[in-house]
Design a protein around this motif. Sequence first.
Motif, PDB file in Angstrom:
ATOM      1  N   PHE A  27       1.539  -9.483   9.255  1.00 24.41           N
ATOM      2  CA  PHE A  27       1.405  -8.751   8.004  1.00 24.41           C
ATOM      3  C   PHE A  27       2.780  -8.504   7.405  1.00 24.41           C
ATOM      4  O   PHE A  27       3.755  -8.309   8.127  1.00 24.41           O
ATOM      5  CB  PHE A  27       0.716  -7.410   8.253  1.00 24.41           C
ATOM      6  N   PRO A  28       2.848  -8.436   6.079  1.00 23.07           N
ATOM      7  CA  PRO A  28       4.126  -8.060   5.469  1.00 23.07           C
ATOM      8  C   PRO A  28       4.435  -6.604   5.795  1.00 23.07           C
ATOM      9  O   PRO A  28       3.532  -5.807   6.065  1.00 23.07           O
ATOM     10  CB  PRO A  28       3.872  -8.254   3.964  1.00 23.07           C
ATOM     11  N   ASP A  29       5.700  -6.263   5.775  1.00 23.14           N
ATOM     12  CA  ASP A  29       6.099  -4.880   6.018  1.00 23.14           C
ATOM     13  C   ASP A  29       5.682  -4.010   4.837  1.00 23.14           C
ATOM     14  O   ASP A  29       5.754  -4.438   3.681  1.00 23.14           O
ATOM     15  CB  ASP A  29       7.621  -4.773   6.203  1.00 23.14           C
ATOM     16  N   PHE A  30       5.288  -2.785   5.147  1.00 22.74           N
ATOM     17  CA  PHE A  30       4.928  -1.814   4.115  1.00 22.74           C
ATOM     18  C   PHE A  30       6.208  -1.143   3.641  1.00 22.74           C
ATOM     19  O   PHE A  30       6.741  -0.270   4.302  1.00 22.74           O
ATOM     20  CB  PHE A  30       3.927  -0.794   4.669  1.00 22.74           C
ATOM     21  N   THR A  31       6.720  -1.589   2.502  1.00 20.08           N
ATOM     22  CA  THR A  31       7.984  -1.086   1.981  1.00 20.08           C
ATOM     23  C   THR A  31       7.812  -0.233   0.733  1.00 20.08           C
ATOM     24  O   THR A  31       8.742   0.471   0.341  1.00 20.08           O
ATOM     25  CB  THR A  31       8.919  -2.258   1.644  1.00 20.08           C
ATOM     26  N   ALA A  32       6.667  -0.320   0.105  1.00 18.63           N
ATOM     27  CA  ALA A  32       6.365   0.417  -1.126  1.00 18.63           C
ATOM     28  C   ALA A  32       4.859   0.316  -1.342  1.00 18.63           C
ATOM     29  O   ALA A  32       4.194  -0.504  -0.682  1.00 18.63           O
ATOM     30  CB  ALA A  32       7.112  -0.184  -2.310  1.00 18.63           C
ATOM     31  N   PRO A  33       4.306   1.093  -2.252  1.00 19.40           N
ATOM     32  CA  PRO A  33       2.860   0.975  -2.503  1.00 19.40           C
ATOM     33  C   PRO A  33       2.418  -0.426  -2.926  1.00 19.40           C
ATOM     34  O   PRO A  33       1.292  -0.825  -2.675  1.00 19.40           O
ATOM     35  CB  PRO A  33       2.606   1.997  -3.602  1.00 19.40           C
ATOM     36  N   VAL A  34       3.311  -1.185  -3.567  1.00 19.10           N
ATOM     37  CA  VAL A  34       3.004  -2.574  -3.935  1.00 19.10           C
ATOM     38  C   VAL A  34       3.931  -3.479  -3.143  1.00 19.10           C
ATOM     39  O   VAL A  34       5.152  -3.393  -3.271  1.00 19.10           O
ATOM     40  CB  VAL A  34       3.181  -2.816  -5.451  1.00 19.10           C
ATOM     41  N   VAL A  35       3.342  -4.352  -2.330  1.00 16.71           N
ATOM     42  CA  VAL A  35       4.103  -5.305  -1.524  1.00 16.71           C
ATOM     43  C   VAL A  35       3.722  -6.706  -1.978  1.00 16.71           C
ATOM     44  O   VAL A  35       2.568  -7.118  -1.848  1.00 16.71           O
ATOM     45  CB  VAL A  35       3.817  -5.119  -0.017  1.00 16.71           C
ATOM     46  N   ASP A  36       4.693  -7.418  -2.517  1.00 15.12           N
ATOM     47  CA  ASP A  36       4.467  -8.759  -3.035  1.00 15.12           C
ATOM     48  C   ASP A  36       5.078  -9.788  -2.084  1.00 15.12           C
ATOM     49  O   ASP A  36       6.174 -10.284  -2.310  1.00 15.12           O
ATOM     50  CB  ASP A  36       5.066  -8.887  -4.435  1.00 15.12           C
ATOM     51  N   ALA A  37       4.347 -10.107  -1.039  1.00 11.92           N
ATOM     52  CA  ALA A  37       4.836 -11.076  -0.051  1.00 11.92           C
ATOM     53  C   ALA A  37       4.763 -12.508  -0.567  1.00 11.92           C
ATOM     54  O   ALA A  37       5.383 -13.397   0.001  1.00 11.92           O
ATOM     55  CB  ALA A  37       4.042 -10.945   1.243  1.00 11.92           C
ATOM     56  N   ALA A  38       4.015 -12.739  -1.637  1.00 14.96           N
ATOM     57  CA  ALA A  38       3.878 -14.081  -2.205  1.00 14.96           C
ATOM     58  C   ALA A  38       4.880 -14.330  -3.323  1.00 14.96           C
ATOM     59  O   ALA A  38       4.923 -15.430  -3.877  1.00 14.96           O
ATOM     60  CB  ALA A  38       2.461 -14.278  -2.738  1.00 14.96           C
ATOM     61  N   ASP A  39       5.677 -13.335  -3.666  1.00 15.91           N
ATOM     62  CA  ASP A  39       6.659 -13.435  -4.749  1.00 15.91           C
ATOM     63  C   ASP A  39       5.984 -13.879  -6.050  1.00 15.91           C
ATOM     64  O   ASP A  39       6.481 -14.744  -6.762  1.00 15.91           O
ATOM     65  CB  ASP A  39       7.786 -14.394  -4.356  1.00 15.91           C
ATOM     66  N   ALA A  40       4.849 -13.248  -6.359  1.00 15.07           N
ATOM     67  CA  ALA A  40       4.073 -13.610  -7.544  1.00 15.07           C
ATOM     68  C   ALA A  40       4.173 -12.586  -8.667  1.00 15.07           C
ATOM     69  O   ALA A  40       3.795 -12.885  -9.799  1.00 15.07           O
ATOM     70  CB  ALA A  40       2.606 -13.794  -7.157  1.00 15.07           C
ATOM     71  N   LEU A  41       4.643 -11.391  -8.360  1.00  7.27           N
ATOM     72  CA  LEU A  41       4.704 -10.326  -9.355  1.00  7.27           C
ATOM     73  C   LEU A  41       6.110 -10.199  -9.934  1.00  7.27           C
ATOM     74  O   LEU A  41       7.101 -10.471  -9.251  1.00  7.27           O
ATOM     75  CB  LEU A  41       4.320  -8.980  -8.727  1.00  7.27           C
ATOM     76  N   SER A  42       6.168  -9.727 -11.160  1.00  4.62           N
ATOM     77  CA  SER A  42       7.474  -9.435 -11.754  1.00  4.62           C
ATOM     78  C   SER A  42       8.024  -8.169 -11.102  1.00  4.62           C
ATOM     79  O   SER A  42       7.253  -7.306 -10.654  1.00  4.62           O
ATOM     80  CB  SER A  42       7.336  -9.231 -13.261  1.00  4.62           C
ATOM     81  N   PRO A  43       9.338  -8.031 -11.046  1.00  3.23           N
ATOM     82  CA  PRO A  43       9.919  -6.795 -10.507  1.00  3.23           C
ATOM     83  C   PRO A  43       9.441  -5.556 -11.278  1.00  3.23           C
ATOM     84  O   PRO A  43       9.258  -4.491 -10.697  1.00  3.23           O
ATOM     85  CB  PRO A  43      11.430  -7.008 -10.668  1.00  3.23           C
ATOM     86  N   ASP A  44       9.230  -5.694 -12.585  1.00  2.00           N
ATOM     87  CA  ASP A  44       8.760  -4.578 -13.395  1.00  2.00           C
ATOM     88  C   ASP A  44       7.374  -4.125 -12.942  1.00  2.00           C
ATOM     89  O   ASP A  44       7.127  -2.923 -12.806  1.00  2.00           O
ATOM     90  CB  ASP A  44       8.736  -4.969 -14.877  1.00  2.00           C
ATOM     91  N   THR A  45       6.467  -5.059 -12.704  1.00  2.00           N
ATOM     92  CA  THR A  45       5.121  -4.700 -12.250  1.00  2.00           C
ATOM     93  C   THR A  45       5.188  -4.015 -10.895  1.00  2.00           C
ATOM     94  O   THR A  45       4.543  -2.986 -10.685  1.00  2.00           O
ATOM     95  CB  THR A  45       4.201  -5.935 -12.197  1.00  2.00           C
ATOM     96  N   GLU A  46       5.957  -4.569  -9.968  1.00  2.00           N
ATOM     97  CA  GLU A  46       6.090  -3.933  -8.652  1.00  2.00           C
ATOM     98  C   GLU A  46       6.577  -2.498  -8.786  1.00  2.00           C
ATOM     99  O   GLU A  46       6.020  -1.577  -8.184  1.00  2.00           O
ATOM    100  CB  GLU A  46       7.074  -4.710  -7.774  1.00  2.00           C
ATOM    101  N   SER A  47       7.606  -2.298  -9.584  1.00  2.00           N
ATOM    102  CA  SER A  47       8.200  -0.980  -9.737  1.00  2.00           C
ATOM    103  C   SER A  47       7.266  -0.009 -10.452  1.00  2.00           C
ATOM    104  O   SER A  47       7.036   1.113  -9.976  1.00  2.00           O
ATOM    105  CB  SER A  47       9.520  -1.112 -10.511  1.00  2.00           C
ATOM    106  N   VAL A  48       6.724  -0.413 -11.589  1.00  2.00           N
ATOM    107  CA  VAL A  48       5.878   0.476 -12.396  1.00  2.00           C
ATOM    108  C   VAL A  48       4.606   0.852 -11.643  1.00  2.00           C
ATOM    109  O   VAL A  48       4.230   2.027 -11.575  1.00  2.00           O
ATOM    110  CB  VAL A  48       5.544  -0.173 -13.757  1.00  2.00           C
ATOM    111  N   VAL A  49       3.929  -0.121 -11.061  1.00  2.00           N
ATOM    112  CA  VAL A  49       2.682   0.177 -10.356  1.00  2.00           C
ATOM    113  C   VAL A  49       2.968   1.015  -9.106  1.00  2.00           C
ATOM    114  O   VAL A  49       2.218   1.945  -8.795  1.00  2.00           O
ATOM    115  CB  VAL A  49       1.891  -1.109 -10.039  1.00  2.00           C
ATOM    116  N   SER A  50       4.045   0.721  -8.405  1.00  2.00           N
ATOM    117  CA  SER A  50       4.408   1.542  -7.234  1.00  2.00           C
ATOM    118  C   SER A  50       4.629   2.996  -7.649  1.00  2.00           C
ATOM    119  O   SER A  50       4.152   3.914  -6.972  1.00  2.00           O
ATOM    120  CB  SER A  50       5.660   0.997  -6.550  1.00  2.00           C
ATOM    121  N   GLN A  51       5.316   3.214  -8.764  1.00  2.00           N
ATOM    122  CA  GLN A  51       5.541   4.577  -9.257  1.00  2.00           C
ATOM    123  C   GLN A  51       4.218   5.242  -9.632  1.00  2.00           C
ATOM    124  O   GLN A  51       3.994   6.420  -9.309  1.00  2.00           O
ATOM    125  CB  GLN A  51       6.477   4.567 -10.459  1.00  2.00           C
ATOM    126  N   GLN A  52       3.348   4.511 -10.311  1.00  2.00           N
ATOM    127  CA  GLN A  52       2.054   5.074 -10.706  1.00  2.00           C
ATOM    128  C   GLN A  52       1.228   5.466  -9.488  1.00  2.00           C
ATOM    129  O   GLN A  52       0.603   6.534  -9.462  1.00  2.00           O
ATOM    130  CB  GLN A  52       1.274   4.074 -11.566  1.00  2.00           C
TER     131      GLN A  52
END
Length: 184
Positions: A27-52
């Motif tokens: 499993f990927p490590d749990f580093t934030a509420p959104v973990v993108d192990a496939a490198d498919a999300l933009s950094p903005d989406t990872e950050s914004v959704v994790s904050q939400q």
Amino acid sequence: MRRLVAALSLVLLASCGFGSQGGQPSFPDFTAPVVDAADALSPDTESVVSQQLTQFRDAGGPQIAVAVVSSTGNRSIEDYSIDLARQWGVGTAERDDGVVVVVALDDRELRIEVGSGVEGDLTDVAASRIVDQVMVPLLRADAVDDAVRQGTAAVMAVWRGDAVPTQPAAPTEPATDGTSSFAE
């Protein structure tokens, strides 16, 4: 001598990733509420959704985690999502109030795993509707960012008592290469 060969064989198998998981990916490590192990999300989406999701949790909602992976290996999406929720420790053990959203891109599978402590607010039927009516149409349009953004927003909205949207908002950035995953 046989014991030495057997012990060395086990060490070799474990170092190649074929230990207790039967050759399945870790499993990927749990580093934030959104973990993108496939490198498919933009950094903005990872950050914004994790904050939400963090703000939602801080305001009294259940803990929601998102994993975007390439594949679940030879595990079913159901087994993978349950095992991932346990590995990550999503929600509290006493209340079993975690929610895990797993998107397996290469497998073209998606699941919202709901802990029993939130099933009264976020039923399996509601989770299935979010998958079918919100996330899958966006994933078919290769709008992974939008699927994660709108899928998690729908989970939070349903937990607050709102209805599941009947269709997703249009993707913010449509696919440009004409290919589509999650095809019918």
